[in-house]
Design an enzyme around this catalytic site. Structure first.
Site, PDB file in Angstrom:
ATOM      1  CG  PHE A  65      64.953 -27.062-124.835  1.00  0.00           C
ATOM      2  CD1 PHE A  65      63.911 -26.325-125.678  1.00  0.00           C
ATOM      3  CD2 PHE A  65      64.373 -27.091-123.318  1.00  0.00           C
ATOM      4  CE1 PHE A  65      62.724 -25.763-125.335  1.00  0.00           C
ATOM      5  CE2 PHE A  65      63.069 -26.607-123.160  1.00  0.00           C
ATOM      6  CZ  PHE A  65      62.409 -25.869-123.965  1.00  0.00           C
ATOM      7  CD  GLU A 119      61.069 -21.878-115.719  1.00  0.00           C
ATOM      8  OE1 GLU A 119      61.488 -22.832-115.455  1.00  0.00           O
ATOM      9  OE2 GLU A 119      61.689 -20.856-116.325  1.00  0.00           O
ATOM     10  CB  SER A 156      65.087 -26.453-114.866  1.00  0.00           C
ATOM     11  OG  SER A 156      65.957 -27.549-114.476  1.00  0.00           O
ATOM     12  CE  LYS A 194      74.912 -31.786-121.413  1.00  0.00           C
ATOM     13  NZ  LYS A 194      73.238 -31.924-121.947  1.00  0.00           N
ATOM     14  CB  CYS A 247      65.219 -17.801-118.624  1.00  0.00           C
ATOM     15  SG  CYS A 247      66.371 -16.711-119.402  1.00  0.00           S
TER      16      CYS A 247
HETATM   17  P1  NAD Z   1      67.373 -28.612-117.954  1.00  0.00           P
HETATM   18  O1  NAD Z   1      67.622 -28.172-116.705  1.00  0.00           O
HETATM   19  O2  NAD Z   1      66.317 -29.612-118.260  1.00  0.00           O
HETATM   20  O3  NAD Z   1      68.562 -28.956-118.812  1.00  0.00           O
HETATM   21  C1  NAD Z   1      69.649 -28.064-118.908  1.00  0.00           C
HETATM   22  C2  NAD Z   1      70.904 -28.866-119.289  1.00  0.00           C
HETATM   23  O4  NAD Z   1      71.023 -29.789-118.080  1.00  0.00           O
HETATM   24  C3  NAD Z   1      70.952 -29.762-120.418  1.00  0.00           C
HETATM   25  O5  NAD Z   1      72.089 -29.780-121.084  1.00  0.00           O
HETATM   26  C4  NAD Z   1      70.569 -31.097-119.749  1.00  0.00           C
HETATM   27  O6  NAD Z   1      71.242 -32.279-120.555  1.00  0.00           O
HETATM   28  C5  NAD Z   1      71.182 -31.006-118.326  1.00  0.00           C
HETATM   29  N1  NAD Z   1      70.723 -31.854-117.399  1.00  0.00           N
HETATM   30  C6  NAD Z   1      69.506 -32.061-117.213  1.00  0.00           C
HETATM   31  N2  NAD Z   1      69.168 -32.940-116.277  1.00  0.00           N
HETATM   32  C7  NAD Z   1      70.385 -33.248-115.856  1.00  0.00           C
HETATM   33  C8  NAD Z   1      70.674 -33.738-114.402  1.00  0.00           C
HETATM   34  N3  NAD Z   1      69.935 -34.635-113.670  1.00  0.00           N
HETATM   35  N4  NAD Z   1      71.958 -33.681-114.126  1.00  0.00           N
HETATM   36  C9  NAD Z   1      73.134 -32.996-114.808  1.00  0.00           C
HETATM   37  N5  NAD Z   1      72.669 -32.293-115.962  1.00  0.00           N
HETATM   38  C10 NAD Z   1      71.444 -32.376-116.450  1.00  0.00           C
HETATM   39  O7  NAD Z   1      66.691 -27.423-118.879  1.00  0.00           O
HETATM   40  P2  NAD Z   1      66.023 -27.201-120.236  1.00  0.00           P
HETATM   41  O8  NAD Z   1      64.594 -27.634-120.046  1.00  0.00           O
HETATM   42  O9  NAD Z   1      66.673 -27.665-121.357  1.00  0.00           O
HETATM   43  O10 NAD Z   1      65.885 -25.608-120.339  1.00  0.00           O
HETATM   44  C11 NAD Z   1      64.724 -24.898-119.782  1.00  0.00           C
HETATM   45  C12 NAD Z   1      65.094 -24.134-118.490  1.00  0.00           C
HETATM   46  O11 NAD Z   1      66.268 -23.330-118.747  1.00  0.00           O
HETATM   47  C13 NAD Z   1      64.007 -23.099-117.910  1.00  0.00           C
HETATM   48  O12 NAD Z   1      63.973 -23.653-116.642  1.00  0.00           O
HETATM   49  C14 NAD Z   1      64.596 -22.006-118.352  1.00  0.00           C
HETATM   50  O13 NAD Z   1      63.958 -20.901-117.688  1.00  0.00           O
HETATM   51  C15 NAD Z   1      65.726 -22.007-118.174  1.00  0.00           C
HETATM   52  N6  NAD Z   1      66.778 -21.118-118.726  1.00  0.00           N
HETATM   53  C16 NAD Z   1      67.376 -20.099-117.965  1.00  0.00           C
HETATM   54  C17 NAD Z   1      68.084 -19.185-118.536  1.00  0.00           C
HETATM   55  C18 NAD Z   1      68.667 -18.059-117.817  1.00  0.00           C
HETATM   56  O14 NAD Z   1      69.340 -17.227-118.252  1.00  0.00           O
HETATM   57  N7  NAD Z   1      68.376 -17.955-116.589  1.00  0.00           N
HETATM   58  C19 NAD Z   1      68.017 -19.264-119.880  1.00  0.00           C
HETATM   59  C20 NAD Z   1      67.427 -20.286-120.731  1.00  0.00           C
HETATM   60  C21 NAD Z   1      66.888 -21.165-119.939  1.00  0.00           C
END
Ligand code: NAD
Length: 492
Positions: A156, A383, A233, A180, A288
């Site tokens: 997000f 985190e 995440s 997605k 992140c």
């Molecule tokens: P999230 O892991 O909740 O969601 C990321 C994606 O995974 C979304 O598209 C979501 O729909 C999908 N998703 C969620 N649950 C799922 C499941 N059980 N099975 C399959 N897909 C699923 O992350 P978020 O809350 O949207 O974003 C924040 C996180 O992203 C933080 O941990 C942040 O550090 C990380 N992030 C990392 C980077 C990087 O470059 N390392 C960059 C941006 C964000």
């Protein structure tokens, strides 16, 4: 007042398949603005049926696209860039309205995405393949070839920048692309898909599939999708990596972070005050690359005072945005309570921050600075993903680096110092993929690649820049002999 224009009406976003917007076959979902907790958008979740429809149309489109010379593919990317620049303000407002960013953060994220697009545009001049006469009459050559259909799943917190890390490169290399977006921030996909269509990208090559877990699993499991990019995440990154790998797919899954800043007494006061404050408060700490732990080496109280001054001057809604959900605000407040109970001194308390007038229903918390945090505690190792920085006092660099190294994550680490020797030591000893010197958010700019290590990344290579090219393509190796040279065989 806030810096973002919120949509006046509910925006409906659907799946983008075959160049058309079509309704997903799953349940309806809502998009809630962090600014006021009101519904600003709606979408339909997707199922395997929707993924199948996108793949079907992508197959033929991709074959034609891969057979189109790269200079022609690049022309579409040039147009795409011009459209994004033309529409930059509208895109920045929309992505900020759904993610809680300030307008300037929304714009900056889009610009960083456009930088990746510019790198993709330059591939026609940079990525020339190679050919050499390796023995008499024998030539070796390599050529980059598209994989076919690839997919990317995004979080997000950067509704345009993170998808733009991969869309331009994967498409320019000749792939079809399925995106997605996060179900929390799906609206920005409207702008990006429409821009690609207007740019002249043939229908079927770019698809948007809305939804959550069901859509992600359908994408990972589809046999025609050859590579999966993921950013989110660590928990989900690992799941996606493992599931995709079981299918024998290439997967690059970027996860969460707990980034440390090493602050030394010889650091410039203004540079460190600003750099560290901006790092943990930028995007309300929801990035992140945000500073999360301050390893305060020796007497740096004057520096900490500067950080407090800058962070406490920020106005919510204008200089710092909102938190993605109400639940996340509660989680942050409870985590601060727990740290305080465990002995932390709260130098700056965001729990009491006032919401901008008229936006009291939104998801707000102010910058928070916690001192005397113990290594290994929740505030030092989990985190939190909010504008909270935990100060751990250290007697020397050795102790600071031992603490930095003890955390599972490996995205970024920075040092603030005026000593080259100390900086070099942190660069060498940091257990992270990215390191900053007197920079609080050490995001590499193109063509330098972005990516962490350890629990911040599963898979090989990086997501942007030159180290991403091999992820989104195959390199074909060719050995040629045309001349009738009987005096030597191919190995001679
Ligand atoms: P999230 O892991 O909740 O969601 C990321 C994606 O995974 C979304 O598209 C979501 O729909 C999908 N998703 C969620 N649950 C799922 C499941 N059980 N099975 C399959 N897909 C699923 O992350 P978020 O809350 O949207 O974003 C924040 C996180 O992203 C933080 O941990 C942040 O550090 C990380 N992030 C990392 C980077 C990087 O470059 N390392 C960059 C941006 C964000």
């Amino acid at each position: 007042m806030i810096s973002v224009n919120l949509p006046k009406e509910v925006i409906s976003v659907q799946n983008f398949v075959g160049g058309q917007w079509v309704k997903g076959s799953g349940q309806k979902g809502e998009v809630i603005s962090p600014y006021n907790h009101e519904v600003i958008g709606e979408f339909y979740n997707s199922t395997s049926q929707d993924v199948e429809a996108a793949v079907k149309l992508a197959v033929k489109a991709q074959k034609d696209w891969a057979n189109t010379p790269i200079k022609e593919r690049t022309k579409v990317m040039f147009n795409f860039r011009n459209i994004l620049l033309r529409d930059q303000e509208a895109i920045a407002h929309l992505k900020s309205a759904e993610s809680g960013k300030t307008f300037s953060e929304g714009l900056a994220g889009l610009m960083k995405g456009i930088e990746v697009l510019e790198y993709a545009i330059s591939l026609q001049n940079l990525d020339l393949g190679g050919k050499l006469e390796v023995s008499r009459g024998v030539q070796c050559e390599y050529r980059r070839e598209a994989l076919g259909i690839v997919a990317n799943i995004t979080p997000f917190n950067f509704p345009a920048m993170v998808p733009m890390w991969t869309i331009p490169i994967a498409l320019t290399l000749g792939n079809a692309y399925i995106w997605k977006p996060s179900e929390k921030t799906p609206l920005t996909s409207l702008k990006i898909a429409n821009a690609l269509k207007e740019a002249g990208l043939p229908d079927g090559l770019f698809s948007v599939i809305q939804g959550g877990r069901e859509a992600v699993e359908a994408i990972i499991d589809h046999p025609s999708i050859k590579a999966i990019g993921f950013v989110g995440s660590t928990k989900i990154a690992k799941l996606v990596y493992e599931r995709g790998s079981q299918h024998g797919k290439r997967v690059l899954a970027l996860g969460g972070a707990k980034n440390h800043i090493v602050l030394l007494p010889d650091a410039n006061l203004d540079l460190s005050g600003m750099g560290i404050s901006d790092s943990f408060t930028g995007c309300a700490g929801q990035r992140c690359m945000a500073a999360s732990v301050l390893l305060a080496v020796g007497d740096v109280d004057k520096h900490i005072q500067k950080i407090i001054e800058r962070a406490s001057s920020l106005k919510l809604g204008q200089d710092m945005g909102a938190i993605i959900t109400k639940e996340q605000v509660e989680f942050l407040k409870n985590a601060i309570d727990r740290a305080e109970k465990a002995g932390a001194k709260v130098l700056l308390d965001g729990r009491k921050a006032k919401a901008p007038a008229g936006f009291e229903g939104g998801h707000w918390i102010g910058p928070t600075i916690l001192d005397n945090i113990q290594p290994g505690s929740e505030a030092a190792s989990v985190e939190l993903f909010g504008p909270v920085i935990s100060i751990v006092r250290c007697k020397d660099i050795t102790e600071a680096m031992a603490i930095e190294n003890s955390v599972d994550y490996g995205n970024a680490c920075s040092v603030f110092t005026s000593s080259g020797i100390h900086a070099e030591r942190v660069i060498r000893e940091a257990s992270t993929g990215m390191v900053g010197v007197n920079i609080g958010v050490p995001v590499p700019r193109e063509p330098f690649s972005f990516g962490g290590i350890n629990a911040s990344k599963f898979g090989h290579g990086d997501i942007t820049g030159q180290h991403s090219l091999d992820f989104w393509s195959n390199v074909k190796k060719i050995t040629l002999k045309w001349e009738k040279q009987v005096d030597s065989n191919w190995m001679s």
